[in-house]
Scaffold this motif. Structure first.
Motif: not given
Length: 459
Positions: A143-144, A178-182, A193-198, A233-239
């Motif tokens: 997610v961005v 977790n932070v994927e990139g800045i 860009v972040i993602y959450v691990v459960e 702004l927030s948005m998903t980064r999916t194909e």
């Protein structure tokens, strides 16, 4: 807008940023959580998953659109507002506003004016560009979040940002942010860009799907908390799915000529990775220009780093080659020394023994080779001939070099004049030194006489 992938557009069709974000990162860790902000992993009833979601769920309003087109045509071609020749002038003015994409077109006293926007089909300030399609899966959970802050501020307080986002998610201990990139964006904005691990009780873990995480962020309370952190702004980064891509390509965006849209699809340099997107107005063009400039700077920075790495590798290669040559010479020297030791040892071992048959055979072969080398028509003669040719080439090369280089007459005169002036200067300097030496001798002589007189008086 619906066609922006991975960069904020600032329009109202995306995840809205209606409130001004709070200043500084001092707000990290102070976001209050409520009972309704706990993170839920149940599938949302209406996710609004991506920035393209609104495009596929808009209801058709054929009668309203038809009336809009009729009113626009009346405003541009045949307004009846004044009932005289001034209506023709009003029509031209409405056309100008439509071309520019702003203003209101008055055409009838009983009907409201037409609102001209940059999405109207008559706006001239439009173009079609291409954007890279994301290739991440929904399972990747990316997610961005776009922050209205500089990259330096984000990186310096990245840990506080992660903790604040964890509180936004309800502070659940089974969740890890977790932070994927800045990445830096224009206008002092930063993309994170972040993602959450459960983590489950049985010890396994998985990434929260991007659509689920985005739906949680789009809740009113959560969105307000994110805005307090500076998120605009927030948005998903999916194909995109094949059905979404097909629908995007088949339906031209609002206000874009279908012919231009078809030509853009034909001119797509890489239809597998790029998708055409409209650029409406100067603001959108400026935004894409800033993004392109930012990416160019990042590429140049990466190229500079690669160039420095290559230079360092070249230096290391040169050093390594020198060491290899040194070790080769050392190996050859040690091999010669070892051979000498073996020869002396073999001589001592064979001392007092007669020459054996194999040794006699080797002696005969060596004598034969020596004779061949000393034969005038064999190798020695050829070597002498080659040496003579090398000497002749060196002699001719020296003669040619003497004939090749010469000094121009004017330049020679200038050199002579310069040397003459230098000689005269040296002569003048020598004469001054001689005069000074005579003066020094005269002073010295006077001092000696004075000392002699004083010594006579005291005696």
């Amino acid at each position: 807008m619906a066609f922006n992938f991975g960069a904020p557009s600032g329009t109202s069709g995306t995840a809205a940023a209606t409130a001004a974000p709070a200043g500084g990162f001092g707000g990290f860790g102070t976001t209050s959580t409520t009972a309704g902000s706990a993170f839920s992993f149940s599938a949302p009833a209406n996710t609004g998953t991506t920035a393209l979601g609104g495009l596929f769920s808009q209801p058709t309003q054929a009668p309203t659109q038809s009336n809009q087109l009729i009113n626009t045509a009346s405003a541009l071609s045949a307004p009846t507002l004044l009932g005289d020749e001034r209506d023709a002038i009003l029509a031209k003015w409405n056309q100008l506003q439509a071309f520019w994409g702003t203003g209101k077109g008055y055409f009838n006293n009983n009907i409201p004016p037409v609102e001209f926007t940059q999405e109207n089909p008559f706006c001239r300030f439009k173009a079609v560009g291409y954007s890279c399609m994301p290739n991440n899966k929904d399972e990747d959970g990316l997610v961005v979040l776009v922050f209205n802050k500089k990259e330096m501020d984000i990186r310096s307080q990245q840990q506080q940002l992660v903790e604040s986002l964890h509180k936004v998610l309800g502070g659940n201990q089974t969740l890890t942010v977790n932070v994927e990139g800045i990445k830096t964006l224009p206008d002092d904005q930063t993309e994170v860009v972040i993602y959450v691990v459960e983590r489950s009780p049985n010890g396994t873990s998985r990434r929260v799907p991007a659509t689920t995480l985005y739906a949680h962020f789009e809740q009113t309370i959560i969105k307000t908390q994110l805005q307090q952190l500076g998120v605009t702004l927030s948005m998903t980064r999916t194909e995109l799915s094949p059905a979404q891509i097909k629908q995007l390509l088949q339906n031209p965006p609002a206000g874009v000529d279908p012919i231009i849209w078809e030509q853009a699809k034909v001119d797509n340099p890489d239809s597998e990775k790029l998708i055409p997107v409209p650029m409406v107005g100067f603001k959108e063009l400026l935004r894409r220009l800033k993004v392109q400039d930012q990416m160019t700077k990042q590429h140049q920075t990466r190229l500079d780093i690669i160039s420095e790495d290559i230079s360092e590798l070249q230096k290391n290669q040169t050093t390594t080659m020198a060491k290899i040559a040194q070790y080769k010479r050392k190996l050859m020297d040690l091999s010669h020394r070892t051979l000498q030791v073996l020869i002396k040892q073999e001589i001592q071992r064979k001392s007092g023994y007669a020459i054996q048959a194999d040794e006699e055979q080797l002696r005969v072969q060596l004598d034969t080779i020596q004779c061949e080398l000393n034969a005038p028509t064999q190798f020695k003669g050829r070597l002498n001939e080659l040496m003579s040719q090398i000497r002749m080439q060196n002699h001719f090369g020296a003669v040619r070099s003497e004939e090749r280089y010469y000094i121009d007459a004017d330049l020679l005169r200038e050199i002579k004049q310069h040397l003459k002036q230098q000689q005269e200067g040296l002569s003048h300097l020598i004469s001054i030194i001689k005069d000074d030496l005579e003066d020094i001798k005269l002073v010295e002589h006077g001092l000696n006489e004075t000392l002699h007189i004083r010594s006579g008086v005291f005696s």
